[in-house]
Design a protein around this motif. Sequence first.
Motif, PDB file in Angstrom:
ATOM      1  N   ASP A   1       0.704  -1.053   0.125  1.00  0.00           N
ATOM      2  CA  ASP A   1      -0.158  -0.086   0.018  1.00  0.00           C
ATOM      3  C   ASP A   1       0.851   1.236  -0.119  1.00  0.00           C
ATOM      4  OD1 ASP A   1      -2.892  -1.073   0.626  1.00  0.00           O
ATOM      5  OD2 ASP A   1      -1.483  -2.220   1.768  1.00  0.00           O
TER       6      ASP A   1
ATOM      7  N   HIS B   1      -5.444  -7.093  -4.161  1.00  0.00           N
ATOM      8  CA  HIS B   1      -5.257  -6.521  -2.753  1.00  0.00           C
ATOM      9  C   HIS B   1      -5.553  -5.113  -2.817  1.00  0.00           C
ATOM     10  CE1 HIS B   1      -3.866  -4.980   1.230  1.00  0.00           C
ATOM     11  NE2 HIS B   1      -3.199  -4.243   0.444  1.00  0.00           N
TER      12      HIS B   1
ATOM     13  N   LEU C   1      -9.130  -3.728  -3.811  1.00  0.00           N
ATOM     14  CA  LEU C   1      -9.909  -3.880  -2.843  1.00  0.00           C
ATOM     15  C   LEU C   1      -9.963  -2.664  -1.980  1.00  0.00           C
ATOM     16  CD1 LEU C   1      -9.409  -7.501  -1.727  1.00  0.00           C
ATOM     17  CD2 LEU C   1     -11.600  -6.541  -2.866  1.00  0.00           C
ATOM     18  N   LYS C   2      -8.590  -1.986  -1.868  1.00  0.00           N
ATOM     19  CA  LYS C   2      -8.104  -1.150  -0.862  1.00  0.00           C
ATOM     20  C   LYS C   2      -8.036   0.481  -1.117  1.00  0.00           C
ATOM     21  CE  LYS C   2      -7.469  -4.110   2.594  1.00  0.00           C
ATOM     22  NZ  LYS C   2      -8.538  -4.462   3.185  1.00  0.00           N
ATOM     23  N   ASN C   3      -7.654   0.560  -2.694  1.00  0.00           N
ATOM     24  CA  ASN C   3      -7.252   1.903  -2.946  1.00  0.00           C
ATOM     25  C   ASN C   3      -8.150   2.347  -4.082  1.00  0.00           C
ATOM     26  OD1 ASN C   3      -5.898   4.225  -3.926  1.00  0.00           O
ATOM     27  ND2 ASN C   3      -3.838   3.331  -3.391  1.00  0.00           N
TER      28      ASN C   3
ATOM     29  N   GLU D   1     -13.115 -10.668   2.894  1.00  0.00           N
ATOM     30  CA  GLU D   1     -13.306  -9.337   2.386  1.00  0.00           C
ATOM     31  C   GLU D   1     -12.749  -9.122   0.901  1.00  0.00           C
ATOM     32  OE1 GLU D   1     -11.885  -8.997   6.110  1.00  0.00           O
ATOM     33  OE2 GLU D   1     -14.211  -9.440   5.735  1.00  0.00           O
ATOM     34  N   ARG D   2     -12.461 -10.367   0.517  1.00  0.00           N
ATOM     35  CA  ARG D   2     -11.649 -10.089  -1.105  1.00  0.00           C
ATOM     36  C   ARG D   2     -12.543  -9.891  -1.999  1.00  0.00           C
ATOM     37  NH1 ARG D   2      -9.960 -16.392  -2.149  1.00  0.00           N
ATOM     38  NH2 ARG D   2     -11.766 -17.220  -0.957  1.00  0.00           N
TER      39      ARG D   2
END
Length: 243
Positions: A105, A138, A141-143, A161-162
């Motif tokens: 990240d 990943h 899902l996050k950015n 959560e994927r």
Amino acid sequence: QMADPFLYNTGERSHYGCLGHEIQIEYLKAYVCRPSFSTDKAVIVVHDVFGWQFPDIRYIVDLMAGHGFITICPDFFKGTEPWTSTDHWADFPDWMKNHDPMKVDKEADVVLKYLKEQCGAKKIGIVGFSWGGMAVHHLMLKNPQLTAGVSLYGIVRDSEERYSLLNPTFFIFGEKDHTISLEQIFLLEDKLKQYCKVPYKIKVYPGQVHGFAQLKPEDMKPEDKPYIEEARRDMIDWIKMFV
């Protein structure tokens, strides 16, 4: 004895003269290639275990740049040694502990900032291979800054959560990839149908093994070539559609 996760032979590679150049962004080295005209669209390429200097990955960077994107492959291993074809597979789990594809990240943010502030990028996509495919799954899902993603034979396996992808994501798999079973692919498809609110796509390429899509033209077997070229076209089309 762990099966060799990468069936493609990394020893016999033709020399590749790169079109781009290496730069330093904060604490990261990166390989960057720009198209011949100015654009506000960019793509981050996430390398596999062989790292940011591996010829195959630089070929992909140059390929994306040729399609009109400012394309960059940062060293997500932050100067540490990549995996090499002479390393012992018994050591691979330990190596992976220090090279976690879910811990990208900070590096992604550094590169996004560079692309926006120094390159004027307004829309930024991401593509990743194997280790990099896991990182892409990943990050998608996050950015939310990543407009679209393509994960080639890499998935986040162990998180419930994927499936809540933030932006359009395309998953490319080889039918004969022994690191990702067809059951896992069907599970992913099933769960995305249930939970995913954005466009997604899953495609399996017949007869293809892990690592198939990043071979340079002169390293391809004739029978695999149509699938490799199709996968690359599909990857580029997805990015062009959304970025």
